[in-house]
Design a protein around this motif. Sequence first.
Motif, PDB file in Angstrom:
ATOM      1  N   UNK A  24       0.832  -1.032   0.028  1.00  0.00           N
ATOM      2  CA  UNK A  24       0.008  -0.035   0.124  1.00  0.00           C
ATOM      3  C   UNK A  24       0.883   1.166   0.187  1.00  0.00           C
ATOM      4  N   UNK A  25       0.768   2.063  -1.054  1.00  0.00           N
ATOM      5  CA  UNK A  25       1.582   3.407  -1.069  1.00  0.00           C
ATOM      6  C   UNK A  25       0.930   4.394  -0.574  1.00  0.00           C
ATOM      7  N   UNK A  26       1.512   5.007   0.521  1.00  0.00           N
ATOM      8  CA  UNK A  26       0.863   6.389   1.000  1.00  0.00           C
ATOM      9  C   UNK A  26       1.400   7.517   0.317  1.00  0.00           C
ATOM     10  N   UNK A  27       0.522   8.603   0.082  1.00  0.00           N
ATOM     11  CA  UNK A  27       1.123   9.566  -0.504  1.00  0.00           C
ATOM     12  C   UNK A  27       0.453  10.892   0.194  1.00  0.00           C
ATOM     13  N   UNK A  28       1.063  12.121   0.049  1.00  0.00           N
ATOM     14  CA  UNK A  28       0.112  13.287   0.128  1.00  0.00           C
ATOM     15  C   UNK A  28       0.404  14.354  -1.135  1.00  0.00           C
ATOM     16  N   UNK A  29      -0.613  15.161  -1.191  1.00  0.00           N
ATOM     17  CA  UNK A  29      -0.974  15.696  -2.420  1.00  0.00           C
ATOM     18  C   UNK A  29       0.062  17.182  -2.942  1.00  0.00           C
ATOM     19  N   UNK A  30       0.662  17.240  -2.039  1.00  0.00           N
ATOM     20  CA  UNK A  30       1.724  18.452  -1.955  1.00  0.00           C
ATOM     21  C   UNK A  30       0.961  19.745  -2.598  1.00  0.00           C
ATOM     22  N   UNK A  31      -0.257  20.077  -2.254  1.00  0.00           N
ATOM     23  CA  UNK A  31      -1.069  21.323  -2.856  1.00  0.00           C
ATOM     24  C   UNK A  31      -1.110  22.102  -1.769  1.00  0.00           C
TER      25      UNK A  31
END
Length: 313
Positions: A22-29
């Motif tokens: 499971x890859x966890x990201x954040x949107x960087x917005x």
Amino acid sequence: MVNINRQYLINPGTGHTIGKIAVVHSTATAGNPPATNFGIAFHRDWRKTQTFVHYFVDDTNTVVQVAEEGVTAWGAGYANKYAPLQVELCEYSDRARALKAYRNFVSFVAARCRALGIPLTLDDGNKTAGIKSHNWCSQNYGGSDHTDPYGYLAKIGISKAQFAKDLGAATGSVSVTPAPNAKPAQDETGDLEVDGFFGDKSVRRAEALEKRTQDGVISSQDMAWTNAKGYKFIDARALPAVQWVSSKAAVGSQLVGIWQQRLGLPVDYKIGPKFYHAALKYYGFKIDNSWTSPSNLVKAMQRQMNSGQKLFS
């Protein structure tokens, strides 16, 4: 309970994943964009941007789904093929909203990992299983140079150690909501709403009539049909409970097999042109090449089930 909005699902035609990551990201917005904004953008532009993930989580009780779990997403470089689940955390400048979104995020990720059999470990040495940050994927697989979500988490006071602890301790459950324009699902003992959307409640009613286990999903259907030659795009909003996967991964649904047998079709357990045309003919509709939303065919199916009959019986 977290709801899943499937309004913005795409049919990318990518292969099926082979690992348990499971890859966890954040949107960087910057700012406070809701998950629906990302759903709209990726539904519209994923071919152009050549990137998408499975889910976006914000500070509401609704998660936006862009792709079916198990379909290879384009979010983490060469790690993509091992990741049946990739989830983006929506970033907020407001800390209170950021922490609420974070709590939703860890709860949702942990719940889906448990459902998919993904170990609740974070960035360990197992290269094909466990929860991995986008940063870990960049460092260990390449094909991407992103370092999220740790920079953002640090800004809101969450360390990597705390993130790992929260993921391991998180509890939660999810439910799939009807497609847009579909009304709230009826109780199983009452009439289905004849709305033209074959959602989880319609599937559960069909399963109940067949005395089968009720999971509310028409599983493992070949997404290639939605772009078959001579057919207009099959509007997935009419069939929100169908799990569309790649042709290679599509094994079909026993429920569809039952319907095919009643319609006198070869049984391959998959919805396709022959099934669609036979179903139209059964209800006396004109044969066409476009399954639209809302669907008159689905309305006929819902009416038949409301009369207590098994479909196509």
